[in-house]
Design a protein around this motif. Structure first.
Motif, PDB file in Angstrom:
ATOM      1  N   GLU A   1      16.347  13.572  31.275  1.00 53.09           N
ATOM      2  CA  GLU A   1      15.394  15.088  30.294  1.00 53.09           C
ATOM      3  C   GLU A   1      15.067  14.775  28.603  1.00 53.09           C
TER       4      GLU A   1
ATOM      5  N   ARG B   1       8.868  23.257  26.335  1.00 55.19           N
ATOM      6  CA  ARG B   1       8.317  21.908  27.103  1.00 55.19           C
ATOM      7  C   ARG B   1       9.884  20.987  27.581  1.00 55.19           C
TER       8      ARG B   1
ATOM      9  N   SER C   1      10.636  17.712  29.351  1.00 57.91           N
ATOM     10  CA  SER C   1      10.104  16.785  30.024  1.00 57.91           C
ATOM     11  C   SER C   1      10.938  15.459  30.768  1.00 57.91           C
ATOM     12  N   CYS C   2      10.789  15.156  31.850  1.00 55.27           N
ATOM     13  CA  CYS C   2      11.772  13.775  31.870  1.00 55.27           C
ATOM     14  C   CYS C   2      11.414  12.516  33.067  1.00 55.27           C
TER      15      CYS C   2
ATOM     16  N   ARG D   1       3.319  16.468  36.933  1.00 53.49           N
ATOM     17  CA  ARG D   1       3.210  14.930  36.125  1.00 53.49           C
ATOM     18  C   ARG D   1       2.633  14.070  36.370  1.00 53.49           C
TER      19      ARG D   1
ATOM     20  N   MET E   1       7.135   9.766  35.089  1.00 50.35           N
ATOM     21  CA  MET E   1       6.954  11.700  34.064  1.00 50.35           C
ATOM     22  C   MET E   1       7.372  13.205  35.186  1.00 50.35           C
TER      23      MET E   1
ATOM     24  N   TYR F   1       6.797  17.084  33.667  1.00 42.91           N
ATOM     25  CA  TYR F   1       7.049  17.731  32.762  1.00 42.91           C
ATOM     26  C   TYR F   1       6.899  19.443  33.970  1.00 42.91           C
TER      27      TYR F   1
ATOM     28  N   GLN G   1       6.574  23.596  32.061  1.00 43.89           N
ATOM     29  CA  GLN G   1       6.420  24.024  30.776  1.00 43.89           C
ATOM     30  C   GLN G   1       6.248  25.473  31.325  1.00 43.89           C
TER      31      GLN G   1
ATOM     32  N   CYS H   1      16.758  17.435  35.648  1.00 42.88           N
ATOM     33  CA  CYS H   1      15.027  16.821  36.757  1.00 42.88           C
ATOM     34  C   CYS H   1      15.622  16.413  38.152  1.00 42.88           C
TER      35      CYS H   1
END
Length: 123
Positions: free
Chosen positions: A6, A19, A21-22, A71, A77, A79, A81, A95
């Motif tokens: 992450e 935001r 992300s993973c 995704r 990935m 996400y 938000q 994640c």
């Protein structure tokens, strides 16, 4: 070996946005459902948002209308938000993904977790 990493956590004022992300990596054959969970101090880990491989989403009532999960299957990935953040959103965000891998001729699906990223919302 499969890994989920992450990024994107941090400190933000109430009303702000972040935001997350993973990224999934390793010998991955397929990724089914992906999701974001969070755990605040002294509380149990809870589901924040989930997304199927086909893009169907679900959200915790507490974040509906404020958070959006998405995704990118090609990039492996997912996400999150987060808008209109509140102090009660403060937690470690994790994640999660159901990932299928092959070991020889054996196909297995396992649940994987990232290491977590801290989100702190100040009032």
């Amino acid at each position: 070996q499969v890994q989920l990493v992450e990024s994107g956590g941090g400190l933000v004022q109430a009303g702000g946005s972040l935001r997350l992300s993973c990224a999934a990596s390793g010998s991955i054959f397929s990724i089914n459902a992906m999701g974001w969970y969070r755990q605040a101090p002294g509380k149990q880990r809870e589901l924040v948002a989930g997304i199927t491989s086909g893009g169907r989403t679900n959200y915790a009532d507490s974040v509906k209308g404020r958070f959006t999960i998405s995704r990118d299957n090609a990039k492996k990935m997912v996400y999150l938000q987060m808008n209109s953040l509140k102090p009660e959103d403060t937690a470690v965000y994790y994640c999660n993904a159901e990932i299928g891998t092959y070991s020889g001729s054996y196909y297995t699906v396992e649940n994987y977790w990232g290491q977590g990223t801290q989100v702190t919302v100040s009032s």
